[in-house]
Design an enzyme around this catalytic site. Structure first.
Site, PDB file in Angstrom:
ATOM      1  N   LYS A   1     -10.917  20.094 -10.752  1.00 23.77           N
ATOM      2  CA  LYS A   1     -11.570  19.470  -9.592  1.00 23.77           C
ATOM      3  C   LYS A   1     -12.151  18.108  -9.980  1.00 23.77           C
ATOM      4  CE  LYS A   1     -11.158  22.343  -6.056  1.00 23.77           C
ATOM      5  NZ  LYS A   1      -9.783  22.655  -6.439  1.00 23.77           N
TER       6      LYS A   1
ATOM      7  N   LYS B   1      -0.504  24.584  -8.356  1.00 25.06           N
ATOM      8  CA  LYS B   1      -0.466  25.662  -7.358  1.00 25.06           C
ATOM      9  C   LYS B   1      -0.500  25.082  -5.948  1.00 25.06           C
ATOM     10  CE  LYS B   1      -5.261  26.420  -6.331  1.00 25.06           C
ATOM     11  NZ  LYS B   1      -5.898  27.145  -5.286  1.00 25.06           N
TER      12      LYS B   1
ATOM     13  N   LYS C   1      -4.852  23.805  -0.473  1.00 26.42           N
ATOM     14  CA  LYS C   1      -5.205  23.062   0.738  1.00 26.42           C
ATOM     15  C   LYS C   1      -5.593  21.635   0.399  1.00 26.42           C
ATOM     16  CE  LYS C   1      -7.878  26.917   2.361  1.00 26.42           C
ATOM     17  NZ  LYS C   1      -8.884  27.071   1.310  1.00 26.42           N
TER      18      LYS C   1
END
Ligand code: ADP
Length: 340
Positions: A127, A207, A210
């Site tokens: 992140k 992966k 969203k």
């Protein structure tokens, strides 16, 4: 009367708890469905379990988001959940921020967990790399808040995708540490995995997520949209002397296995090593197989889109139920920590 209701709820709450959630950073996609929601569905059917499923809106604001459309996004995920078959007669649906005890417990647990352990988490590193200009304290606290989400209900089972396993490990560690410092309060939760725990991205690496544009197929996508998204997935010449183990082709083959079965995938692998794969055909068949699975979800979702008052009632029940259990746990934690 109110006291009786609370005692009744707490008595029901003695069943083994299940907790899980999704961030409202966009509509749910195939990864969320196969990796997490299918597990939610399997567990809500077990009478020995008491399942709480959440839209974790406080996690969603740790990465860039639009405050003006956020309430709408939260509603989309609730509708996706209900469309997938989460049944308000069998589980409780709640919005994380509506039960603020999650945050209070997160702060308390944060005081017993080392900074260095959070810094080592692969999810935190990812992140950070995705949003280098948006590094905030909230993002750092994410795994601790997630531990609190789970532990506030003393949950024992957590249906999640593979990407979340390090967070479950951290939650177990936090529970152990808390118990050893202040006495036995928390169980050590275990993850519950479905066979779609890692759905790969359409863009060839990582992966399906969203928050990564172009990587996902939403549960609400039409057949045309699915075809368009698959058309953009990277491929190669279609043959070679070794079937790729990573990248666009490997990812497509994983999706074939998940939606059309192992045999179909093995057949295609044989073709790759022989005459070659025709990707237009593979993508056409895959799109149809995915849409076949999504169509009933979309139909059920439509019902709830047209009955938003009913959805409001479902969330209100979840908030009320979860608040009672959360307050009880927090009282116990504060007592154990010497705060009352
Ligand atoms: P996203 O990364 O798409 O925003 P969330 O972080 O909200 O997803 O995760 C919601 C749930 O969906 C979690 O249990 C997570 O493990 C699962 N999940 C997310 N992406 C995938 C994927 N590509 N494959 C399998 N499970 C996934």
């Amino acid at each position: 009367m109110e006291n009786n209701k609370q005692s009744l709820i707490l008595a029901q709450a003695r069943n083994k708890k299940v907790f899980s959630g999704s961030r409202p950073t966009g509509r749910l996609h195939l990864g969320n469905y196969l990796g997490a929601v299918k597990g939610y569905l399997a567990l809500q059917d077990r009478p020995d379990l008491d399942c709480i499923y959440s839209v974790v809106d406080l996690h969603g604001i740790t990465t860039p988001y639009d405050s003006k459309t956020y309430q709408g996004q939260i509603r989309e995920v609730v509708l996706d959940y209900l469309g997938c078959g989460l049944d308000p007669q069998k589980c409780h649906l709640m919005i994380q921020s509506q039960v603020p005890e999650h945050i209070e417990l997160a702060y308390l647990l944060g005081t017993i967990y080392p900074v260095s352990r959070v810094e080592q988490l692969p999810t935190y590193k990812e992140k950070r790399a995705e949003n280098p200009d948006y590094l905030n304290v909230g993002l750092f606290y994410y795994p601790i808040l997630m531990a609190a989400d789970i532990l506030i209900y003393k949950s024992e089972l957590v249906p999640v995708g593979k990407d979340q396993l390090p967070h479950i490990e951290l939650t177990r560690e936090v529970a152990r540490k808390f118990n050893s410092m202040f006495g036995e309060v928390f169980p050590e939760p275990e993850s519950y995995e479905t066979n779609g725990t890692y759905v790969p991205s359409l863009i060839g690496s990582g992966k399906m997520s969203k928050s990564v544009e172009g990587s996902y197929i939403n549960l609400t996508d039409s057949l045309e949209e699915i075809k368009k998204k698959l058309a953009g997935a990277p491929t190669d010449s279609g043959k070679g002397d070794k079937v790729p183990e990573e990248g666009g082709v490997a990812n497509l083959l994983t999706l074939v296995e998940l939606f059309e079965g192992k045999e179909e995938k093995e057949g295609l692998e044989g073709k790759y090593l022989g005459d070659g794969i025709k990707y237009s055909e593979l993508k056409e068949n895959l799109a149809n197989a995915i849409y076949k699975e999504l169509q009933p979800i979309q139909e059920k979702r439509k019902y709830y889109e047209e009955h938003l008052e009913e959805v409001k009632g479902i969330l209100e029940e979840g908030r009320g139920y979860c608040s009672i259990i959360a307050k009880e746990t927090l009282r116990e934690v504060k007592r154990a920590m010497g705060l009352v």
